[in-house]
Write a protein that holds these residues in place. Structure first.
Motif, mmCIF file in Angstrom:
data_model
loop_
_atom_site.group_PDB
_atom_site.id
_atom_site.type_symbol
_atom_site.label_atom_id
_atom_site.label_comp_id
_atom_site.label_asym_id
_atom_site.label_seq_id
_atom_site.Cartn_x
_atom_site.Cartn_y
_atom_site.Cartn_z
ATOM 1 N N LYS A 9 0.805 -1.345 -0.181
ATOM 2 C CA LYS A 9 -0.243 -0.020 0.182
ATOM 3 C C LYS A 9 0.965 1.301 0.047
ATOM 4 C CE LYS A 9 -3.649 2.369 2.755
ATOM 5 N NZ LYS A 9 -4.457 2.237 3.848
ATOM 6 N N LEU A 10 1.803 1.047 0.793
ATOM 7 C CA LEU A 10 3.142 2.375 0.786
ATOM 8 C C LEU A 10 3.506 2.541 -0.666
ATOM 9 C CD1 LEU A 10 4.603 2.095 4.189
ATOM 10 C CD2 LEU A 10 3.315 4.062 3.698
ATOM 11 N N ASN A 11 3.993 1.637 -1.012
ATOM 12 C CA ASN A 11 4.631 1.942 -2.383
ATOM 13 C C ASN A 11 3.728 2.224 -3.491
ATOM 14 O OD1 ASN A 11 7.366 0.888 -1.910
ATOM 15 N ND2 ASN A 11 6.670 -1.228 -1.849
ATOM 16 N N ASN A 12 2.261 1.834 -3.497
ATOM 17 C CA ASN A 12 1.399 2.544 -4.223
ATOM 18 C C ASN A 12 1.147 3.771 -4.038
ATOM 19 O OD1 ASN A 12 1.138 0.145 -5.588
ATOM 20 N ND2 ASN A 12 -0.638 -0.768 -4.270
ATOM 21 N N SER A 13 1.235 4.345 -2.818
ATOM 22 C CA SER A 13 0.943 5.652 -2.557
ATOM 23 C C SER A 13 2.181 6.489 -2.919
ATOM 24 C CB SER A 13 0.793 5.791 -0.991
ATOM 25 O OG SER A 13 -0.320 5.336 -0.537
ATOM 26 N N ARG A 23 7.353 12.956 -11.167
ATOM 27 C CA ARG A 23 8.311 12.300 -10.853
ATOM 28 C C ARG A 23 8.078 10.855 -11.100
ATOM 29 N NH1 ARG A 23 10.353 13.477 -5.007
ATOM 30 N NH2 ARG A 23 12.390 12.479 -5.672
ATOM 31 N N THR A 24 9.332 9.725 -10.991
ATOM 32 C CA THR A 24 8.982 8.441 -10.985
ATOM 33 C C THR A 24 9.331 7.908 -9.636
ATOM 34 O OG1 THR A 24 11.301 7.889 -11.665
ATOM 35 C CG2 THR A 24 9.670 8.502 -13.476
ATOM 36 N N SER A 25 8.739 6.883 -9.278
ATOM 37 C CA SER A 25 8.880 6.268 -8.034
ATOM 38 C C SER A 25 10.319 5.635 -7.658
ATOM 39 C CB SER A 25 7.669 5.279 -7.601
ATOM 40 O OG SER A 25 7.915 4.130 -8.556
ATOM 41 N N SER A 26 10.949 5.225 -9.032
ATOM 42 C CA SER A 26 12.113 4.775 -8.797
ATOM 43 C C SER A 26 13.283 5.657 -8.146
ATOM 44 C CB SER A 26 12.888 4.226 -10.149
ATOM 45 O OG SER A 26 12.679 5.449 -10.939
ATOM 46 N N GLU A 27 13.109 7.066 -8.063
ATOM 47 C CA GLU A 27 13.714 8.058 -7.602
ATOM 48 C C GLU A 27 13.784 8.099 -6.223
ATOM 49 O OE1 GLU A 27 12.754 11.882 -9.052
ATOM 50 O OE2 GLU A 27 12.287 11.225 -11.203
ATOM 51 N N ILE A 28 12.843 7.258 -5.547
ATOM 52 C CA ILE A 28 12.560 7.375 -3.963
ATOM 53 C C ILE A 28 12.555 6.025 -3.270
ATOM 54 C CG2 ILE A 28 10.650 8.337 -2.501
ATOM 55 C CD1 ILE A 28 9.391 9.649 -5.135
ATOM 56 N N LYS A 29 13.588 6.314 -2.367
ATOM 57 C CA LYS A 29 13.689 4.972 -1.476
ATOM 58 C C LYS A 29 12.634 5.088 -0.273
ATOM 59 C CE LYS A 29 18.424 4.141 -2.535
ATOM 60 N NZ LYS A 29 19.804 3.758 -1.948
ATOM 61 N N LEU A 30 12.237 3.832 0.246
ATOM 62 C CA LEU A 30 11.382 4.002 1.349
ATOM 63 C C LEU A 30 12.223 3.157 2.494
ATOM 64 C CD1 LEU A 30 8.784 3.866 2.849
ATOM 65 C CD2 LEU A 30 8.236 1.682 2.028
ATOM 66 N N MET A 31 12.366 3.884 3.541
ATOM 67 C CA MET A 31 13.112 3.413 4.870
ATOM 68 C C MET A 31 11.919 2.888 5.864
ATOM 69 S SD MET A 31 15.210 5.347 7.836
ATOM 70 C CE MET A 31 16.892 5.150 6.906
ATOM 71 N N TYR A 46 11.543 -7.861 6.218
ATOM 72 C CA TYR A 46 12.600 -8.052 5.684
ATOM 73 C C TYR A 46 11.874 -9.328 4.455
ATOM 74 C CZ TYR A 46 17.044 -10.150 4.196
ATOM 75 O OH TYR A 46 18.093 -10.673 3.559
ATOM 76 N N ASP A 47 11.230 -10.025 5.128
ATOM 77 C CA ASP A 47 10.831 -11.049 4.141
ATOM 78 C C ASP A 47 9.885 -10.697 3.087
ATOM 79 O OD1 ASP A 47 12.329 -13.018 5.761
ATOM 80 O OD2 ASP A 47 10.550 -13.635 6.960
ATOM 81 N N ALA A 48 9.310 -9.464 3.225
ATOM 82 C CA ALA A 48 8.436 -8.836 2.372
ATOM 83 C C ALA A 48 9.210 -8.203 1.371
ATOM 84 C CB ALA A 48 7.434 -8.014 2.767
ATOM 85 N N GLY A 49 10.482 -8.071 1.538
ATOM 86 C CA GLY A 49 11.245 -7.553 0.513
ATOM 87 C C GLY A 49 11.924 -6.045 0.978
ATOM 88 N N GLN A 50 11.835 -5.746 2.045
ATOM 89 C CA GLN A 50 12.273 -4.439 2.844
ATOM 90 C C GLN A 50 13.730 -4.456 3.193
ATOM 91 O OE1 GLN A 50 10.928 -1.474 2.751
ATOM 92 N NE2 GLN A 50 12.837 -0.399 3.699
ATOM 93 N N ARG A 51 14.589 -3.928 2.734
ATOM 94 C CA ARG A 51 16.302 -3.799 3.035
ATOM 95 C C ARG A 51 16.657 -2.510 3.818
ATOM 96 N NH1 ARG A 51 14.728 -8.147 2.183
ATOM 97 N NH2 ARG A 51 15.470 -9.775 0.966
ATOM 98 N N LEU A 52 15.786 -1.262 3.514
ATOM 99 C CA LEU A 52 16.551 -0.203 4.248
ATOM 100 C C LEU A 52 15.759 0.114 5.533
ATOM 101 C CD1 LEU A 52 18.072 2.357 4.120
ATOM 102 C CD2 LEU A 52 16.263 3.474 2.768
#
Length: 233
Positions: A9-13, A23-31, A46-52
């Motif tokens: 949901k966050l990534n979609n927002s 802008r493009t979402s690829s420019e923005i990192k989510l911590m 982490y298992d959902a793909g989060q690394r930062l």
């Protein structure tokens, strides 16, 4: 909702906010701000793909992240006490909260003294600009101090400035929050013009309550906790 669902949901927002800003979402990192969160939730993210991930306290991060895989990118987003510098540099990949010339000098000195014990070389930092008046907020109180400290750090070894960080005032007034973010972005542009050999590309701005406004003002790194993990424990 699960953490995986919240992350989606966050990534979609973020994608929608980026589109609105041209802008493009690829420019923005989510911590994922994991302070106060148990290890089980961090593993789920982490298992959902989060690394930062971002933590506020050295000891808490040291305990929780010791068992996490090495591909985690762990940032300190809270104030770093000078007596915790050595330990902090062994735990974190980046210090986002470099908030004074004194701390900058301590980091440089620690690099010289403890070069073989650090997790990452050079030391990655963001310079924290104070844009809120709340007493609990830290950061450089003036843009001139940041410019002078950035110029001094350019002449030192072992510390690499990657950009700026700020925490906006605690208010739901969009104009006030966006003004704080814009101030940080304008300072970034000034630093890029003054020190063309430096990067300064990271703008760490925006949290759960205001990240969409931060995207509109140019943020490249969003620090989100409650919108991902839920309320504090």
């Amino acid at each position: 909702m699960s953490i995986r669902e919240n992350l989606e949901k966050l990534n979609n927002s973020i994608e929608a906010a980026a589109l609105k800003a041209g802008r493009t979402s690829s420019e923005i990192k989510l911590m994922a701000v994991s302070k106060t969160k148990p290890l089980e939730q961090i593993r789920e993210a982490y298992d959902a793909g989060q690394r930062l991930f971002g933590e506020n306290r050295v000891a808490e991060a040291q305990e929780k992240f010791a068992s996490l895989p090495e591909d985690v990118d762990l940032h300190l987003i809270g104030h770093l006490q000078r007596n915790k510098v050595k330990t902090g540099l062994s735990v974190f990949d980046c210090i986002q909260s470099l908030d004074s010339r004194e701390l900058a000098e301590k980091l440089v000195q620690n690099y010289k003294n403890q070069i073989h014990e650090m997790k990452d070389l050079p030391i990655r930092v963001l310079l924290q600009l104070k844009t809120a008046e709340e007493g609990s907020k830290t950061g450089f109180s003036s843009e001139e101090e940041i410019i002078e400290t950035a110029g001094w750090l350019r002449e030192q070894q072992g510390v690499r400035i990657e950009g700026l960080m700020t925490i906006a005032p605690f208010t739901d007034d969009e104009s006030v929050v966006r003004e704080a973010f814009a101030r940080c972005r304008i300072l970034q542009e000034k630093l890029m013009s003054l020190y063309r050999d430096q990067d300064f590309s990271v703008l760490s701005m925006g949290m759960s309550s205001d990240f969409e406004w931060a995207v509109l003002e140019g943020s490249t790194l969003l620090r989100v906790g409650s919108a991902l993990f839920g309320g504090r424990f």
